[in-house]
Design a protein around this motif. Sequence first.
Motif, PDB file in Angstrom:
ATOM      1  N   GLY A 119     -14.188  62.704  -2.749  1.00 51.98           N
ATOM      2  CA  GLY A 119     -13.351  62.576  -1.665  1.00 51.98           C
ATOM      3  C   GLY A 119     -14.151  62.016  -0.284  1.00 51.98           C
ATOM      4  O   GLY A 119     -13.621  61.757   0.811  1.00 51.98           O
ATOM      5  N   ILE A 120     -15.623  61.657  -0.609  1.00 55.07           N
ATOM      6  CA  ILE A 120     -16.318  61.539   0.589  1.00 55.07           C
ATOM      7  C   ILE A 120     -15.926  60.180   1.275  1.00 55.07           C
ATOM      8  O   ILE A 120     -15.551  59.912   2.200  1.00 55.07           O
ATOM      9  CB  ILE A 120     -17.816  61.664   0.405  1.00 55.07           C
ATOM     10  N   VAL A 121     -15.849  59.082   0.254  1.00 61.31           N
ATOM     11  CA  VAL A 121     -15.682  57.618   0.676  1.00 61.31           C
ATOM     12  C   VAL A 121     -14.326  57.511   1.413  1.00 61.31           C
ATOM     13  O   VAL A 121     -13.961  56.878   1.970  1.00 61.31           O
ATOM     14  CB  VAL A 121     -15.944  56.781  -0.429  1.00 61.31           C
ATOM     15  N   ALA A 122     -13.265  58.208   0.450  1.00 65.12           N
ATOM     16  CA  ALA A 122     -11.965  58.348   0.978  1.00 65.12           C
ATOM     17  C   ALA A 122     -11.545  58.800   2.529  1.00 65.12           C
ATOM     18  O   ALA A 122     -11.107  58.229   3.167  1.00 65.12           O
ATOM     19  CB  ALA A 122     -11.011  59.196  -0.094  1.00 65.12           C
ATOM     20  N   ALA A 123     -12.474  59.896   2.883  1.00 68.23           N
ATOM     21  CA  ALA A 123     -12.116  60.615   3.885  1.00 68.23           C
ATOM     22  C   ALA A 123     -12.719  59.767   5.152  1.00 68.23           C
ATOM     23  O   ALA A 123     -12.216  59.713   5.993  1.00 68.23           O
ATOM     24  CB  ALA A 123     -12.716  62.061   3.777  1.00 68.23           C
ATOM     25  N   VAL A 124     -14.022  59.488   4.713  1.00 73.47           N
ATOM     26  CA  VAL A 124     -14.824  58.740   5.935  1.00 73.47           C
ATOM     27  C   VAL A 124     -14.037  57.360   6.495  1.00 73.47           C
ATOM     28  O   VAL A 124     -13.964  56.891   7.375  1.00 73.47           O
ATOM     29  CB  VAL A 124     -16.169  58.590   5.891  1.00 73.47           C
TER      30      VAL A 124
ATOM     31  N   GLY B  66     -16.049  68.992   7.559  1.00 72.68           N
ATOM     32  CA  GLY B  66     -15.305  69.561   6.414  1.00 72.68           C
ATOM     33  C   GLY B  66     -15.717  69.213   5.154  1.00 72.68           C
ATOM     34  O   GLY B  66     -15.601  69.943   4.204  1.00 72.68           O
ATOM     35  N   LEU B  67     -16.610  68.183   5.019  1.00 76.91           N
ATOM     36  CA  LEU B  67     -17.057  67.623   3.799  1.00 76.91           C
ATOM     37  C   LEU B  67     -18.249  68.477   3.571  1.00 76.91           C
ATOM     38  O   LEU B  67     -19.042  68.335   2.451  1.00 76.91           O
ATOM     39  CB  LEU B  67     -17.210  66.099   3.622  1.00 76.91           C
ATOM     40  N   ASP B  68     -18.942  68.688   4.577  1.00 73.02           N
ATOM     41  CA  ASP B  68     -20.567  69.387   4.482  1.00 73.02           C
ATOM     42  C   ASP B  68     -21.421  68.544   4.293  1.00 73.02           C
ATOM     43  O   ASP B  68     -22.330  68.440   3.364  1.00 73.02           O
ATOM     44  CB  ASP B  68     -20.667  70.380   3.603  1.00 73.02           C
ATOM     45  N   VAL B  69     -21.318  67.053   4.751  1.00 73.58           N
ATOM     46  CA  VAL B  69     -22.373  65.885   4.770  1.00 73.58           C
ATOM     47  C   VAL B  69     -22.715  65.816   6.283  1.00 73.58           C
ATOM     48  O   VAL B  69     -22.361  66.032   7.349  1.00 73.58           O
ATOM     49  CB  VAL B  69     -21.665  64.854   4.221  1.00 73.58           C
ATOM     50  N   GLU B  70     -23.723  64.936   6.361  1.00 71.20           N
ATOM     51  CA  GLU B  70     -24.292  64.430   7.617  1.00 71.20           C
ATOM     52  C   GLU B  70     -23.662  63.104   7.688  1.00 71.20           C
ATOM     53  O   GLU B  70     -23.619  62.219   6.932  1.00 71.20           O
ATOM     54  CB  GLU B  70     -25.812  64.277   7.578  1.00 71.20           C
ATOM     55  N   VAL B  71     -23.128  62.783   9.180  1.00 68.77           N
ATOM     56  CA  VAL B  71     -22.567  61.278   9.504  1.00 68.77           C
ATOM     57  C   VAL B  71     -23.581  60.723  10.542  1.00 68.77           C
ATOM     58  O   VAL B  71     -23.684  61.639  11.569  1.00 68.77           O
ATOM     59  CB  VAL B  71     -21.245  61.267   9.766  1.00 68.77           C
TER      60      VAL B  71
END
Length: 163
Positions: free
Chosen positions: A94-99, A148-153
């Motif tokens: 879901g990373i691509v979908a969310a951002v 929420g995804l625990d990633v860095e943007v």
Amino acid sequence: MIGHDRPGIVASVSEALAGLGANLTDSTMTRLRGHFTWTLVCNGPGAAEVEAALDPLAAGGRLLATVREVRAGGEAAWAGEPYLMSVHGADRLGIVAAVTRVLAEASGNITDLTTRLTGPLYVLVAEVDLPPGTADAVAKRLAEVAAGLDVEVTFRPTETDVL
């Protein structure tokens, strides 16, 4: 075009197009897990002639070439502001979908997007045009989604291309 990657594909395709008098104007090419992919736009003969010229390169299933007519004037003027977004973190669904949903909700236009999975690390890099005045709200929303995804943007303005 898509097919198993091997040396010489770009040379062979571009030679076939040049032999027809087709001028290659815009393209993007990459390798995806051992597969060659190339999307291109050229000026010149019709789709049937281009398809016939590429048929020998596709023989035996080596390449899949799909040819379509593209109407002139397809480029609409865009008054957007260019930004670069990068996302990295542990791979998860879901990373691509969310951002990209955040960008879509702001009427942002993704002009280039690349993703790469290297071991457990997922990386996404996108060039985005945003409507003027929306960048701060987009950056704030991206930060919320990233948490929420625990990633860095990372989200920053880019300079326009100078040609």
